[in-house]
Design a protein around this motif. Structure first.
Motif, PDB file in Angstrom:
ATOM      1  N   ARG A 251       0.837  -1.204   0.000  1.00  0.00           N
ATOM      2  CA  ARG A 251       0.000   0.000   0.000  1.00  0.00           C
ATOM      3  C   ARG A 251       0.871   1.254   0.000  1.00  0.00           C
ATOM      4  O   ARG A 251       1.986   1.258   0.515  1.00  0.00           O
ATOM      5  CB  ARG A 251      -0.876   0.038   1.247  1.00  0.00           C
ATOM      6  CG  ARG A 251      -2.010  -0.950   1.308  1.00  0.00           C
ATOM      7  CD  ARG A 251      -2.760  -0.802   2.634  1.00  0.00           C
ATOM      8  NE  ARG A 251      -1.897  -1.065   3.788  1.00  0.00           N
ATOM      9  CZ  ARG A 251      -1.682  -0.207   4.784  1.00  0.00           C
ATOM     10  NH1 ARG A 251      -2.261   0.981   4.780  1.00  0.00           N
ATOM     11  NH2 ARG A 251      -0.905  -0.541   5.801  1.00  0.00           N
ATOM     12  N   ILE A 252       0.306   2.296  -0.591  1.00  0.00           N
ATOM     13  CA  ILE A 252       0.949   3.610  -0.564  1.00  0.00           C
ATOM     14  C   ILE A 252      -0.051   4.604   0.013  1.00  0.00           C
ATOM     15  O   ILE A 252      -1.206   4.646  -0.403  1.00  0.00           O
ATOM     16  CB  ILE A 252       1.386   4.063  -1.972  1.00  0.00           C
ATOM     17  CG1 ILE A 252       2.372   3.059  -2.579  1.00  0.00           C
ATOM     18  CG2 ILE A 252       2.006   5.453  -1.916  1.00  0.00           C
ATOM     19  CD1 ILE A 252       2.744   3.379  -4.024  1.00  0.00           C
ATOM     20  N   VAL A 253       0.399   5.387   0.977  1.00  0.00           N
ATOM     21  CA  VAL A 253      -0.457   6.411   1.589  1.00  0.00           C
ATOM     22  C   VAL A 253       0.109   7.782   1.250  1.00  0.00           C
ATOM     23  O   VAL A 253       1.322   8.010   1.343  1.00  0.00           O
ATOM     24  CB  VAL A 253      -0.535   6.233   3.118  1.00  0.00           C
ATOM     25  CG1 VAL A 253      -1.321   7.395   3.742  1.00  0.00           C
ATOM     26  CG2 VAL A 253      -1.185   4.906   3.470  1.00  0.00           C
ATOM     27  N   ALA A 267      -0.739  13.581  -8.793  1.00  0.00           N
ATOM     28  CA  ALA A 267      -1.810  12.813  -9.422  1.00  0.00           C
ATOM     29  C   ALA A 267      -1.260  11.762 -10.380  1.00  0.00           C
ATOM     30  O   ALA A 267      -1.790  10.641 -10.468  1.00  0.00           O
ATOM     31  CB  ALA A 267      -2.757  13.761 -10.157  1.00  0.00           C
ATOM     32  N   SER A 268      -0.180  12.107 -11.080  1.00  0.00           N
ATOM     33  CA  SER A 268       0.415  11.173 -12.038  1.00  0.00           C
ATOM     34  C   SER A 268       1.047   9.986 -11.324  1.00  0.00           C
ATOM     35  O   SER A 268       0.940   8.842 -11.784  1.00  0.00           O
ATOM     36  CB  SER A 268       1.469  11.904 -12.884  1.00  0.00           C
ATOM     37  OG  SER A 268       0.904  13.042 -13.512  1.00  0.00           O
ATOM     38  N   VAL A 269       1.694  10.247 -10.198  1.00  0.00           N
ATOM     39  CA  VAL A 269       2.296   9.166  -9.415  1.00  0.00           C
ATOM     40  C   VAL A 269       1.213   8.215  -8.911  1.00  0.00           C
ATOM     41  O   VAL A 269       1.394   6.988  -8.926  1.00  0.00           O
ATOM     42  CB  VAL A 269       3.120   9.743  -8.239  1.00  0.00           C
ATOM     43  CG1 VAL A 269       3.471   8.653  -7.220  1.00  0.00           C
ATOM     44  CG2 VAL A 269       4.388  10.401  -8.768  1.00  0.00           C
ATOM     45  N   ILE A 270       0.090   8.754  -8.482  1.00  0.00           N
ATOM     46  CA  ILE A 270      -1.009   7.904  -8.006  1.00  0.00           C
ATOM     47  C   ILE A 270      -1.477   6.976  -9.116  1.00  0.00           C
ATOM     48  O   ILE A 270      -1.691   5.773  -8.904  1.00  0.00           O
ATOM     49  CB  ILE A 270      -2.167   8.783  -7.482  1.00  0.00           C
ATOM     50  CG1 ILE A 270      -1.754   9.457  -6.165  1.00  0.00           C
ATOM     51  CG2 ILE A 270      -3.434   7.953  -7.271  1.00  0.00           C
ATOM     52  CD1 ILE A 270      -2.752  10.483  -5.668  1.00  0.00           C
ATOM     53  N   VAL A 280      -3.386   2.891  -3.589  1.00  0.00           N
ATOM     54  CA  VAL A 280      -2.995   4.196  -3.060  1.00  0.00           C
ATOM     55  C   VAL A 280      -4.136   4.767  -2.226  1.00  0.00           C
ATOM     56  O   VAL A 280      -5.266   4.882  -2.700  1.00  0.00           O
ATOM     57  CB  VAL A 280      -2.621   5.173  -4.190  1.00  0.00           C
ATOM     58  CG1 VAL A 280      -2.198   6.522  -3.602  1.00  0.00           C
ATOM     59  CG2 VAL A 280      -1.507   4.595  -5.050  1.00  0.00           C
ATOM     60  N   GLU A 281      -3.828   5.102  -0.980  1.00  0.00           N
ATOM     61  CA  GLU A 281      -4.816   5.690  -0.078  1.00  0.00           C
ATOM     62  C   GLU A 281      -4.514   7.174   0.101  1.00  0.00           C
ATOM     63  O   GLU A 281      -3.395   7.547   0.444  1.00  0.00           O
ATOM     64  CB  GLU A 281      -4.762   5.005   1.297  1.00  0.00           C
ATOM     65  CG  GLU A 281      -5.023   3.512   1.266  1.00  0.00           C
ATOM     66  CD  GLU A 281      -4.833   2.878   2.646  1.00  0.00           C
ATOM     67  OE1 GLU A 281      -4.659   3.638   3.633  1.00  0.00           O
ATOM     68  OE2 GLU A 281      -4.837   1.637   2.719  1.00  0.00           O
TER      69      GLU A 281
END
Length: 359
Positions: A251-253, A267-270, A280-281
């Protein structure tokens, strides 16, 4: 395209030899291209008098509203030269939409998305020889901005507004390779509060961060971390970058927006991380969760992102309470960064449709 842009070429442009010398070692924000774009707005005429002319100083009345009441917004973006010589920008429509959101918060007229993109294209195309080749992550940094240009002393929205675009060749953010940035946690200063201008890209937000950045540098750190203004325990962002925390389960927060800037790179990384299979949270993330997560090994990577640095690993966190070491891994950080840079420079397929060809 709705702007009728006139072009008056500079009478004294830099020679090709001068441009080549600058592009060999451009630095950041110290050299500027031969031209600039201007568009004006009044309630009676709307957006008008769009023009490209020689880059040079502005003549402002001492009572110009922006000098007294700080009504201004700006954007930051880059133009990239691909291997075939073509020039591209990265998600310019998103910069245009963010400038509209900033304009709404600053009580500015809204410049339509298509006009914003047309204006950026026009200046980049006019000065396209200033776009460096794609070696070493060089690019042309593009700075659209809007300011209250009415000469009037009074606290109200300006009735004369000027939108401009200037451009500056930029070298790689990291000289000698990407390296982790060290962070200082400020517990005295905050960047923005609920209902404030934190989500707008306006100079006042950056001005308010400078004293905290000085504090960080005094403690031997590269950047400062801001906490929320209400409870003083939730991570917001750095002075100019958004944060991400990678957990052992994949997970990525990343901190939720509202009082922080909605970064285009963020936004692009998400989207990229999601395509790589990572959930992604976007939620509130406390400084205590940062400390305990690193200590327990549950947090395995931390990174930050922004237009200038793209993606950078985060090193140790220092504060009055002590030091939180950096997680050992930078593997996912490196993969995300390389994937994004490869799309920007045309070395990988743009399956997201992010790149916009100029000219």
């Amino acid at each position: 395209m709705t702007l009728d842009i006139s072009i008056t070429p500079s009478a004294s442009p830099r020679t090709d030899a001068e441009v080549a010398e600058i592009l060999a070692n451009p630095g950041f924000g110290t050299h500027f291209t031969d031209h600039m774009l201007l568009v004006e707005w009044t309630p009676e005429q709307g957006w008008h008098n769009a023009r490209i002319e020689a880059y040079g100083p502005l003549s402002l009345d001492p009572a110009t509203a922006v000098l007294h009441y700080a009504q201004e917004t700006f954007e930051g973006m880059k133009a990239y030269r691909h291997e075939d010589g073509s020039v591209w920008t990265f998600r310019p429509e998103e910069n245009a939409k963010r400038m509209i959101r900033s304009s709404q918060r600053l009580a500015f007229p809204e410049l339509p998305v298509e006009d914003f993109v047309q204006a950026v294209d026009a200046l980049v195309d006019t000065d396209r020889r200033w776009v460096p080749d794609n070696a070493g992550e060089k690019s042309l940094y593009v700075r659209p901005f809007m300011f209250a240009s009415e000469a009037f002393l009074g606290v109200r929205p300006a009735q004369h507004v000027t939108f401009m675009v200037i451009a500056s060749p930029a070298g790689a953010y990291f000289k000698g390779g990407v390296k982790p940035v060290s962070l200082w946690l400020t517990e005295e200063y905050t960047r923005a509060g609920r209902g404030g201008m934190g989500a707008a890209k306006t100079g006042g937000n950056y001005a308010s961060s400078l004293v905290a950045q000085q504090e960080a540098m005094a403690h031997g750190c590269d950047q400062v971390v801001f906490l929320d203004s209400q409870e003083g325990k939730y991570v917001e962002e750095l002075g100019g970058m958004n944060m991400y925390y990678v957990f052992a389960d994949g997970r990525i927060v990343t901190p939720a927006t509202g009082t922080i800037l909605e970064g285009i790179t963020r936004a692009s990384v998400i989207e990229l991380a999601g395509k790589m299979g990572h959930q992604v949270e976007e939620r509130r993330f406390s400084i205590d969760e940062w400390r305990t997560g690193v200590e327990s090994g549950e947090i395995v990577e931390i990174f930050a992102c922004g237009t200038a640095a793209v993606v950078t690993p985060v090193g140790e966190l220092r504060s009055a309470a002590g030091t939180v070491p950096a997680p050992a891994s930078t593997e996912l950080t490196g993969r995300i960064r390389q994937s994004l840079v490869d799309i920007q420079y045309g070395r990988a397929e743009d399956s997201f449709g992010w790149m916009h060809r100029v000219g």
